[in-house]
Design an enzyme around this catalytic site. Structure first.
Site, PDB file in Angstrom:
ATOM      1  N   GLU A  42       0.832  -1.210   0.000  1.00  0.00           N
ATOM      2  CA  GLU A  42       0.000   0.000   0.000  1.00  0.00           C
ATOM      3  C   GLU A  42       0.864   1.258   0.000  1.00  0.00           C
ATOM      4  O   GLU A  42       0.488   2.278  -0.569  1.00  0.00           O
ATOM      5  CB  GLU A  42      -0.971  -0.009   1.180  1.00  0.00           C
ATOM      6  CG  GLU A  42      -1.966  -1.179   1.215  1.00  0.00           C
ATOM      7  CD  GLU A  42      -2.734  -1.413  -0.088  1.00  0.00           C
ATOM      8  OE1 GLU A  42      -2.928  -0.453  -0.867  1.00  0.00           O
ATOM      9  OE2 GLU A  42      -3.121  -2.581  -0.340  1.00  0.00           O
ATOM     10  N   GLU A  79      -0.779  -0.321  -9.882  1.00  0.00           N
ATOM     11  CA  GLU A  79      -0.411  -1.602  -9.275  1.00  0.00           C
ATOM     12  C   GLU A  79       1.078  -1.887  -9.474  1.00  0.00           C
ATOM     13  O   GLU A  79       1.712  -2.525  -8.634  1.00  0.00           O
ATOM     14  CB  GLU A  79      -1.287  -2.717  -9.862  1.00  0.00           C
ATOM     15  CG  GLU A  79      -1.252  -4.024  -9.118  1.00  0.00           C
ATOM     16  CD  GLU A  79      -1.836  -3.981  -7.689  1.00  0.00           C
ATOM     17  OE1 GLU A  79      -2.468  -2.981  -7.312  1.00  0.00           O
ATOM     18  OE2 GLU A  79      -1.632  -4.975  -6.973  1.00  0.00           O
TER      19      GLU A  79
END
Ligand code: MG
Length: 509
Positions: free
Chosen positions: A274, A303
């Site tokens: 994250e 991503e």
């Protein structure tokens, strides 16, 4: 004949900027509400929060397809205006125009029906998964596929209807480009997995499953987060069951992680992952704040930044050669007899599992390709939703060598189809493909890349990512960006080589 007077460009730009700012402000507030609902709000208040966010989303949608937006976009895309626009404004116009054109083509009643359907489908999916009852979800899934096919026809495509859906998440990407990339990656991954299973020296992954007190885990996660480049004055770290990163603005990026007492890996790599998303958002050019460009280039590029930090950096030997002493100090009993090499090998354990979100770096992509093939078949009308459990299990057996015992841990495990997110899954594997290609580039650009990690010096690395990727936000399309950064289009060779090299070493093949 009365001719309508054209607005001067400055006036058009001023109105466009005001509208862009307003939409972006609303989106920031929606992000904040979403975060609050997941992290802070007491159970009894969540329902109203969800409705309030819904109302705001409707307002954003209305503004984005409003008459004013239509008028401004029509002017700004006129040739004589386009030539006058700078690159930044052109990118903003591109973003709004894409959404406007698509949304305008969907009849309002179709959109309304679909919203009701996905709301119901989500409830049905939750129930189906909880009770292992695929039939409960099937009628909704069938309808979602039917609607999605309609949308694909309305949006339009050149070769494959799935292209229209991919475009939502990875603008410009097509089946024609993706198929050969995935084919290469699938073959290499399946072969490598077999070699690991046959000849690999076992790793000590059981070391993670000892008891790791949560307060100590929190301490360690909070310790590494700023060191790897996350600015804690421009963000925060909280806890949720499903970790996520939520950018409110560039100066306010919120991460969550999940602590499990018997799995120290979960929070550790969740936090690093994250943080990769979060650092991307924090490093976007401040001039893009309060505009549609204040975000990552695409789902796949986003991503790539989380995977790069989690896997390419966070699971490297150099990373742990720097951080392992501190981790050992935090957990002296749990890790006292675990050598650095054993720890490093253990964080790179490969083990086929039923569940995508628990998959390792190698088998993860196989989970994605299975879903991609199914989605593509559904949209092309080559696969029927009712056959999914059987198809799913067959593919699991072929690619991963494991077979789910129930549909709950098989075809029903992911939420995506219930909200209509067909076309979303490939982004996850694209993230890995982009990340490996970026790794190769950064290793050339910073010859001491590995040495920097080993010394715990992340400034130069994050600085490079900022300069070449992060600062641009949504300025470039994903393909433009990857070509600009790496000098070539997306190529699966880099990920294949990276995986081969890594696992040959880890498993002593
Ligand atoms: Mg992610």
């Amino acid at each position: 004949m009365v001719q309508k007077m054209e607005l001067p460009l400055q006036e058009v730009l001023k109105r466009f900027t005001t509208l862009d700012e307003k939409i972006t402000h609303f989106n920031s507030i929606i992000g904040l509400i979403d975060w609050d609902q997941k992290v802070m709000a007491p159970k009894k208040g969540r329902y109203v929060f969800a409705k309030a966010a819904g109302s705001l989303r409707t307002e954003v949608f209305k503004l984005s397809v409003s008459e004013e937006m239509g008028e401004l976009l029509a002017l700004l895309t006129k040739e004589e205006y386009q030539q006058e626009l700078n690159q930044v404004t052109r990118a903003k116009v591109r973003e709004y125009k894409t959404f406007y054109d698509k949304s305008k083509r969907i009849p309002a009643e179709l959109f309304q029906e679909y919203s009701v359907l996905t709301g119901q489908a989500n409830d049905a999916w939750e129930e189906a998964r909880a009770t292992n009852d695929f039939e409960r979800f099937l009628p909704y899934l069938e309808k979602i596929v039917t609607y999605t096919r309609k949308f694909a026809e309305i949006y339009g495509y050149e070769d494959h209807p799935y292209d229209a859906l991919l475009d939502e998440y990875e603008p410009g990407l097509t089946v024609k480009v993706l198929d050969p990339l995935f084919a290469k990656l699938r073959k290499a991954s399946v072969d490598l997995l077999k070699r690991i299973q046959q000849d690999g020296k076992p790793t000590r992954s059981e070391i993670f499953e000892k008891t790791y007190p949560i307060n100590k885990q929190q301490e360690f996660n909070r310790y590494i987060l700023p060191l790897i480049g996350f600015d804690i004055d421009a963000g925060r770290l909280d806890e949720t069951i499903h970790p996520f990163a939520q950018a409110v603005t560039i100066g306010d990026v919120r991460l969550t992680t999940r602590y499990l007492e018997n799995n120290v890996r979960s929070a550790l790599f969740g936090t690093i992952h994250e943080a990769g998303h979060g650092i991307y958002e924090q490093q976007i050019n401040p001039d893009f704040e309060e505009s549609v460009l204040q975000s990552g280039a695409s789902f796949g590029i986003h991503e790539s930044q989380s995977r790069f930090l989690e896997n390419m950096i966070g699971r490297s030997k150099e990373f742990w050669s720097y951080f392992y002493p501190a981790l050992q100090e935090t957990f002296p009993e749990q890790l006292e007899n675990v050598a650095l090499t054993d720890f490093y090998r253990a964080v790179n354990t490969v083990e086929p599992s039923m569940i995508r979100v628990e998959a390792d770096e190698l088998t993860y992509n196989l989970h994605i390709m299975l879903r991609y093939e199914i989605e593509k078949g559904l949209i092309a009308g080559e696969i029927e939703a009712k056959d999914l459990p059987e198809i799913w299990n067959k593919k699991m057996q072929d690619y991963l060598g494991v077979m789910p015992a129930t549909d709950s841990e098989g075809v029903l495990q992911d939420v995506h189809w219930s909200f209509g997110g067909i076309g979303y899954f490939p982004s996850y594997a694209l993230g890995n493909l982009y990340a490996a290609q970026i790794l190769r580039t950064i290793q050339k650009a910073l010859p001491d890349f590995a040495a920097l990690i080993e010394k715990g010096e992340f400034k130069q690395i994050q600085g490079w990512l900022k300069e070449h990727i992060h600062q641009y936000g949504k300025l470039y399309t994903p393909n433009e960006l990857i070509v600009k950064v790496t000098g070539e289009e997306l190529n699966a060779d880099y990920l294949v080589e990276y995986l081969e090299k890594k696992y040959t070493e880890v498993y002593e093949l």
